[in-house]
Write a protein that holds these residues in place. Structure first.
Motif, short mmCIF file in Angstrom:
data_model
loop_
_atom_site.label_atom_id
_atom_site.label_comp_id
_atom_site.label_asym_id
_atom_site.label_seq_id
_atom_site.Cartn_x
_atom_site.Cartn_y
_atom_site.Cartn_z
N VAL A 171 37.92 33.82 36.43
CA VAL A 171 36.74 34.67 36.23
C VAL A 171 35.92 34.16 35.05
CG1 VAL A 171 35.90 37.02 35.89
CG2 VAL A 171 38.07 36.62 37.10
N GLU A 172 34.61 34.01 35.28
CA GLU A 172 33.69 33.55 34.24
C GLU A 172 32.43 34.40 34.23
OE1 GLU A 172 33.65 28.88 34.13
OE2 GLU A 172 33.81 29.55 36.21
N PRO A 173 31.75 34.49 33.08
CA PRO A 173 30.43 35.12 33.05
C PRO A 173 29.43 34.28 33.85
CG PRO A 173 31.36 34.93 30.84
CD PRO A 173 32.20 34.08 31.74
N GLU A 174 28.45 34.94 34.43
CA GLU A 174 27.46 34.22 35.24
C GLU A 174 26.73 33.14 34.45
OE1 GLU A 174 26.08 37.41 38.67
OE2 GLU A 174 24.86 37.21 36.86
N VAL A 195 35.32 33.30 40.46
CA VAL A 195 34.54 34.53 40.54
C VAL A 195 33.66 34.63 39.29
CG1 VAL A 195 34.66 37.05 40.55
CG2 VAL A 195 36.28 35.73 41.91
N LEU A 196 32.42 35.07 39.49
CA LEU A 196 31.50 35.26 38.38
C LEU A 196 31.21 36.74 38.17
CD1 LEU A 196 28.89 32.42 39.10
CD2 LEU A 196 30.89 32.34 37.59
N VAL A 197 31.05 37.14 36.91
CA VAL A 197 30.70 38.52 36.58
C VAL A 197 29.52 38.52 35.62
CG1 VAL A 197 32.99 39.49 36.96
CG2 VAL A 197 32.42 38.53 34.72
N THR A 198 28.80 39.62 35.57
CA THR A 198 27.66 39.74 34.66
C THR A 198 28.13 40.21 33.29
OG1 THR A 198 27.23 42.07 35.17
CG2 THR A 198 26.21 40.42 36.62
N ASP A 199 27.28 40.02 32.31
CA ASP A 199 27.59 40.52 30.97
C ASP A 199 27.74 42.04 30.99
OD1 ASP A 199 27.61 38.01 29.89
OD2 ASP A 199 25.86 38.31 28.59
N GLU A 200 26.91 42.71 31.77
CA GLU A 200 26.99 44.17 31.85
C GLU A 200 28.34 44.62 32.41
OE1 GLU A 200 23.00 42.83 31.36
OE2 GLU A 200 24.45 42.31 32.94
N GLN A 201 28.86 43.88 33.37
CA GLN A 201 30.16 44.22 33.94
C GLN A 201 31.29 43.97 32.95
OE1 GLN A 201 29.80 41.73 37.39
NE2 GLN A 201 28.82 43.33 38.63
N ILE A 202 31.16 42.92 32.15
CA ILE A 202 32.15 42.64 31.11
C ILE A 202 32.16 43.75 30.06
CG2 ILE A 202 32.68 41.11 29.18
CD1 ILE A 202 31.70 38.78 30.94
N LEU A 209 39.29 41.66 34.10
CA LEU A 209 39.30 43.04 34.60
C LEU A 209 37.94 43.42 35.16
CD1 LEU A 209 40.84 45.70 34.91
CD2 LEU A 209 40.05 46.33 32.61
N ALA A 210 36.88 42.89 34.57
CA ALA A 210 35.53 43.19 35.06
C ALA A 210 35.37 42.78 36.51
CB ALA A 210 34.49 42.48 34.19
N ALA A 211 36.01 41.70 36.92
CA ALA A 211 35.90 41.26 38.31
C ALA A 211 36.48 42.28 39.27
CB ALA A 211 36.60 39.91 38.48
N LEU A 212 37.55 42.98 38.84
CA LEU A 212 38.14 44.02 39.67
C LEU A 212 37.32 45.30 39.65
CD1 LEU A 212 42.02 44.03 39.20
CD2 LEU A 212 40.75 43.64 41.29
N LEU A 213 36.97 45.76 38.46
CA LEU A 213 36.27 47.04 38.34
C LEU A 213 34.89 46.99 38.99
CD1 LEU A 213 37.14 48.13 34.68
CD2 LEU A 213 38.30 48.71 36.84
N SER A 214 34.26 45.83 38.98
CA SER A 214 32.91 45.69 39.54
C SER A 214 32.91 45.40 41.03
CB SER A 214 32.17 44.56 38.83
OG SER A 214 32.78 43.30 39.15
N ARG A 263 33.51 42.42 42.18
CA ARG A 263 33.23 41.00 42.39
C ARG A 263 34.45 40.30 43.01
NH1 ARG A 263 28.69 38.51 39.93
NH2 ARG A 263 27.02 40.08 39.99
N TYR A 264 35.64 40.81 42.68
CA TYR A 264 36.84 40.37 43.40
C TYR A 264 37.37 41.57 44.15
CZ TYR A 264 41.42 38.70 44.73
OH TYR A 264 42.52 38.35 45.48
N SER A 265 37.47 41.46 45.47
CA SER A 265 37.92 42.57 46.29
C SER A 265 39.33 42.27 46.80
CB SER A 265 36.98 42.78 47.48
OG SER A 265 37.40 43.85 48.28
N PRO A 266 40.35 42.94 46.28
CA PRO A 266 41.72 42.63 46.68
C PRO A 266 42.05 43.13 48.07
CG PRO A 266 41.68 44.48 45.18
CD PRO A 266 40.27 43.96 45.24
N SER A 267 43.04 42.53 48.66
CA SER A 267 43.53 42.97 49.96
C SER A 267 44.38 44.22 49.78
CB SER A 267 44.38 41.87 50.61
OG SER A 267 43.65 40.69 50.75
N GLU A 268 44.52 44.98 50.85
CA GLU A 268 45.37 46.16 50.81
C GLU A 268 46.80 45.74 50.47
OE1 GLU A 268 45.88 50.12 50.71
OE2 GLU A 268 44.00 49.21 51.36
#
Length: 318
Positions: free
Chosen positions: A205-208, A256-263, A286-291, A293-298
């Protein structure tokens, strides 16, 4: 794909070398329902490591390796870093009884500079970006004979970093996925080396606007990128390591990329709901999960590494 510079065997060697001197990582389950569709998520509290980040592992592995092999110069180690790698080198130097000279850009957070000096490092501020500090550290090594370390692009440093992932797998043997924040790629490389042989996925996971690994995957190899992110003090590498790039081309790796706002939102949530204070960079995974941006499988079993806490609590509102 060419052979990675580090392997699981290198991580195991590092683990044996540093085991009695570092703090083993602990994990805690995330609150149920906070991550859609994921039935099991753990937070790995690596921010409680010596020096406040995972980087203590790699720094100590490097120092002890050279001491064991008689290759540590009298001038000790020199390193350029935006902060955490330098703090780790200073801590490892004090633990191993060797001199450490640190070069940082003048823009480094004051809390990290103060911590370095408290650890006994010779702190020198050069320029405004990491590249300036790196150039100064290289010159210092040439002039004094000091061992030139690197914040992330060193196989001993990366292998040491991977020991955190190995401990996570010991604690969660059936883990499916490990999520890590990426700057220059040392932590990712070590994690991948430790996890890929067991079929465990690694989400990088990296910032955009701070995406050295993601850009390398797009370009077909490491390339320079611009750095402008709230997390750039810890994730602000302009170029990812070749080792990290090679490992990131493995099908078990996902960028996966996340925004600063998501971080910022993830960092704030950690404080408000758990009273856990981490750096912006450490909240990126964690931002990738909460936002989403990464959608985990069931049913996916995920470990999210909170990797550093050298931060100023007064900026939690920013």
């Amino acid at each position: 794909m060419s052979t990675p510079v580090i392997t699981e065997a290198d991580v195991k060697t590092a683990a044996d070398r540093i085991a009695s001197r570092v703090r083993r990582v602990t994990v805690a389950p995330a609150d149920p329902g906070t991550v859609p569709r994921a039935s099991a998520v753990w937070l790995a509290a690596e921010y409680m490591q010596h020096g406040g980040s995972f980087k203590a592992r790699g720094a100590l592995n490097l120092a002890l390796h050279h001491l064991e092999n008689g290759t540590m110069p009298e001038e000790g180690i020199t390193i350029a870093s935006g902060g955490n790698a330098a703090i780790a080198a200073a801590w490892a130097g004090r633990a191993a009884g060797i001199k450490v000279t640190v070069f940082l850009p003048a823009t480094a957070p004051t809390i990290k500079i103060a911590k370095l000096r408290a650890l006994g490092a010779d702190v020198r501020l050069e320029g405004t970006v990491y590249a300036h500090a790196l150039e100064a550290s290289i010159q210092h090594a040439d002039e004094t004979g000091a061992l030139l370390s690197h914040a992330y692009d060193n196989p001993l440093v990366a292998a040491g970093a991977g020991t955190c992932a190995a401990e996570i797998r010991d604690l969660i043997p059936d883990v499916d996925t490990v999520m890590v924040a990426v700057g220059g790629g040392g932590f990712f490389a070590g994690t991948a080396a430790a996890m890929f042989p067991h079929g465990v996925r690694v989400i990088a996971v990296e910032p955009e606007n701070c995406r050295a690994l993601n850009a390398a995957l797009e370009a077909g190899g490491p390339t320079d990128v611009d750095v402008e992110s709230v997390a750039s003090d810890s994730l602000g590498a302009r170029r990812v390591s070749e080792t990290a790039y090679q490992l990131a081309t493995n099908p078990l790796a996902t960028s996966v990329l996340v925004t600063d706002e998501q971080i910022i939102a993830a960092r704030t949530a950690l404080w408000e709901h758990r009273r856990v204070l981490v750096e912006h960079g450490a909240a990126a995974a964690l931002a990738a999960l909460l936002s989403g941006r990464y959608s985990p499988s069931e049913g996916e079993r995920i470990a999210v590494v909170l990797c550093g806490a050298n931060t100023d609590p007064s900026d939690l509102a920013h």
